[in-house]
Design a protein around this motif. Sequence first.
Motif, PDB file in Angstrom:
ATOM      1  N   ALA A   1       0.811  -1.225   0.000  1.00 58.38           N
ATOM      2  CA  ALA A   1       0.000   0.000   0.000  1.00 58.38           C
ATOM      3  C   ALA A   1       0.840   1.269   0.000  1.00 58.38           C
ATOM      4  O   ALA A   1       0.289   2.372  -0.089  1.00 58.38           O
ATOM      5  CB  ALA A   1      -0.921  -0.001   1.221  1.00 58.38           C
ATOM      6  N   ARG A   2       2.158   1.150   0.085  1.00 58.40           N
ATOM      7  CA  ARG A   2       3.034   2.319   0.244  1.00 58.40           C
ATOM      8  C   ARG A   2       2.819   3.379  -0.829  1.00 58.40           C
ATOM      9  O   ARG A   2       2.713   4.568  -0.532  1.00 58.40           O
ATOM     10  CB  ARG A   2       4.510   1.897   0.229  1.00 58.40           C
ATOM     11  N   ASP A   3       2.779   2.961  -2.086  1.00 59.13           N
ATOM     12  CA  ASP A   3       2.667   3.938  -3.179  1.00 59.13           C
ATOM     13  C   ASP A   3       1.399   4.780  -3.043  1.00 59.13           C
ATOM     14  O   ASP A   3       1.444   6.012  -3.160  1.00 59.13           O
ATOM     15  CB  ASP A   3       2.669   3.226  -4.534  1.00 59.13           C
ATOM     16  N   SER A   4       0.269   4.138  -2.793  1.00 58.02           N
ATOM     17  CA  SER A   4      -0.991   4.883  -2.709  1.00 58.02           C
ATOM     18  C   SER A   4      -1.027   5.748  -1.453  1.00 58.02           C
ATOM     19  O   SER A   4      -1.570   6.864  -1.470  1.00 58.02           O
ATOM     20  CB  SER A   4      -2.186   3.923  -2.741  1.00 58.02           C
ATOM     21  N   ILE A   5      -0.451   5.268  -0.354  1.00 56.44           N
ATOM     22  CA  ILE A   5      -0.419   6.053   0.891  1.00 56.44           C
ATOM     23  C   ILE A   5       0.404   7.316   0.692  1.00 56.44           C
ATOM     24  O   ILE A   5      -0.017   8.421   1.062  1.00 56.44           O
ATOM     25  CB  ILE A   5       0.159   5.201   2.040  1.00 56.44           C
ATOM     26  N   VAL A   6       1.576   7.163   0.095  1.00 52.14           N
ATOM     27  CA  VAL A   6       2.448   8.321  -0.111  1.00 52.14           C
ATOM     28  C   VAL A   6       1.824   9.303  -1.091  1.00 52.14           C
ATOM     29  O   VAL A   6       1.913  10.519  -0.912  1.00 52.14           O
ATOM     30  CB  VAL A   6       3.854   7.868  -0.574  1.00 52.14           C
ATOM     31  N   GLU A   7       1.160   8.783  -2.111  1.00 53.04           N
ATOM     32  CA  GLU A   7       0.505   9.668  -3.076  1.00 53.04           C
ATOM     33  C   GLU A   7      -0.612  10.465  -2.418  1.00 53.04           C
ATOM     34  O   GLU A   7      -0.781  11.663  -2.670  1.00 53.04           O
ATOM     35  CB  GLU A   7      -0.042   8.855  -4.252  1.00 53.04           C
ATOM     36  N   THR A   8      -1.383   9.815  -1.551  1.00 46.17           N
ATOM     37  CA  THR A   8      -2.436  10.520  -0.809  1.00 46.17           C
ATOM     38  C   THR A   8      -1.835  11.620   0.062  1.00 46.17           C
ATOM     39  O   THR A   8      -2.361  12.749   0.126  1.00 46.17           O
ATOM     40  CB  THR A   8      -3.222   9.530   0.070  1.00 46.17           C
ATOM     41  N   LEU A   9      -0.746  11.303   0.738  1.00 45.62           N
ATOM     42  CA  LEU A   9      -0.057  12.288   1.577  1.00 45.62           C
ATOM     43  C   LEU A   9       0.394  13.492   0.757  1.00 45.62           C
ATOM     44  O   LEU A   9       0.118  14.646   1.116  1.00 45.62           O
ATOM     45  CB  LEU A   9       1.152  11.625   2.243  1.00 45.62           C
ATOM     46  N   MET A  10       1.073  13.250  -0.346  1.00 49.04           N
ATOM     47  CA  MET A  10       1.643  14.340  -1.126  1.00 49.04           C
ATOM     48  C   MET A  10       0.548  15.195  -1.771  1.00 49.04           C
ATOM     49  O   MET A  10       0.655  16.422  -1.820  1.00 49.04           O
ATOM     50  CB  MET A  10       2.593  13.794  -2.191  1.00 49.04           C
ATOM     51  N   ARG A  11      -0.518  14.569  -2.235  1.00 51.21           N
ATOM     52  CA  ARG A  11      -1.611  15.335  -2.843  1.00 51.21           C
ATOM     53  C   ARG A  11      -2.260  16.272  -1.834  1.00 51.21           C
ATOM     54  O   ARG A  11      -2.752  17.346  -2.197  1.00 51.21           O
ATOM     55  CB  ARG A  11      -2.666  14.386  -3.411  1.00 51.21           C
ATOM     56  N   GLY A  12      -2.268  15.885  -0.562  1.00 47.51           N
ATOM     57  CA  GLY A  12      -2.859  16.726   0.461  1.00 47.51           C
ATOM     58  C   GLY A  12      -2.026  17.944   0.811  1.00 47.51           C
ATOM     59  O   GLY A  12      -2.546  18.897   1.410  1.00 47.51           O
ATOM     60  N   LEU A  13      -0.758  17.950   0.424  1.00 50.26           N
ATOM     61  CA  LEU A  13       0.149  19.039   0.796  1.00 50.26           C
ATOM     62  C   LEU A  13       0.472  19.982  -0.363  1.00 50.26           C
ATOM     63  O   LEU A  13       0.909  21.113  -0.139  1.00 50.26           O
ATOM     64  CB  LEU A  13       1.460  18.456   1.328  1.00 50.26           C
ATOM     65  N   LEU A  14       0.250  19.532  -1.572  1.00 46.07           N
ATOM     66  CA  LEU A  14       0.731  20.274  -2.734  1.00 46.07           C
ATOM     67  C   LEU A  14      -0.395  20.966  -3.495  1.00 46.07           C
ATOM     68  O   LEU A  14      -1.567  20.599  -3.380  1.00 46.07           O
ATOM     69  CB  LEU A  14       1.461  19.309  -3.683  1.00 46.07           C
ATOM     70  N   VAL A  15      -0.019  21.934  -4.267  1.00 46.45           N
ATOM     71  CA  VAL A  15      -0.941  22.611  -5.168  1.00 46.45           C
ATOM     72  C   VAL A  15      -1.392  21.597  -6.231  1.00 46.45           C
ATOM     73  O   VAL A  15      -0.551  20.860  -6.778  1.00 46.45           O
ATOM     74  CB  VAL A  15      -0.278  23.808  -5.848  1.00 46.45           C
ATOM     75  N   GLU A  16      -2.677  21.534  -6.487  1.00 48.22           N
ATOM     76  CA  GLU A  16      -3.184  20.603  -7.499  1.00 48.22           C
ATOM     77  C   GLU A  16      -2.658  21.009  -8.863  1.00 48.22           C
ATOM     78  O   GLU A  16      -2.758  22.169  -9.266  1.00 48.22           O
ATOM     79  CB  GLU A  16      -4.706  20.595  -7.507  1.00 48.22           C
ATOM     80  N   GLN A  17      -2.072  20.052  -9.547  1.00 46.70           N
ATOM     81  CA  GLN A  17      -1.512  20.332 -10.866  1.00 46.70           C
ATOM     82  C   GLN A  17      -2.610  20.378 -11.923  1.00 46.70           C
ATOM     83  O   GLN A  17      -3.492  19.507 -11.968  1.00 46.70           O
ATOM     84  CB  GLN A  17      -0.488  19.238 -11.234  1.00 46.70           C
TER      85      GLN A  17
END
Length: 207
Positions: free
Chosen positions: A189-205
């Motif tokens: 699950a690491r990839d999806s967990i990290v992606e969820t984390l990063m999307r919550g912190l960054l400006v939506e592309q």
Amino acid sequence: MSRRKADAERTRETILDAAETTFLAQGVSRTTLAHIAQAAGVTRGAIYWHFEDKAAVFDALLERVRIPLDEIVDDAVHQLGSTPIDCLRNIAQRSLAGICHDLPLQRAATIVLHRCEKLEDDHPRISMITRLSEHAEAKVEQLFEQAQQQGQLRNDLTPEGARRQFHGFLIGTCFDWLQDPHQYSLDDARDSIVETLMRGLLVEQKR
């Protein structure tokens, strides 16, 4: 290293190994130096030769895993320093991988998150158990500062706030998984967990 120094270092590591085993089995609060001494096969005096008190043993135990975490942060910055978001993603990925595969780190995290039943008033250092090293915290916050300068950090977040959320999300994930590591594969699950984390912190592309 002299033979005497080598023997002293071995004794110190034996004490820390025994403390780790005992903390895992019965919790930090219910463990005494006498318990650790018995598990290590040494006297309490031998423990006091190396450590001031139980909190100092606890600190030293955590230091054995803080160093690899510092190395994860430093390696990411060294390899990917010009791309802060990739650095942060790498740090998150490798930290979760460490919890999955690095057994000393996994045991230490379990003690920190699930074997500290209460914070002892006479051992205030134990209240800092979930903190990263100051070195790692500073590096991660610097990465968020760089992301902000590049227009990648959410506008409503400061670098300090982003660092706290980054850390809190990863700690929460580890807390949940370590309650029962058989409930699901954190590694898968690491990839999806990290992606969820990063999307919550960054400006939506924009697409």
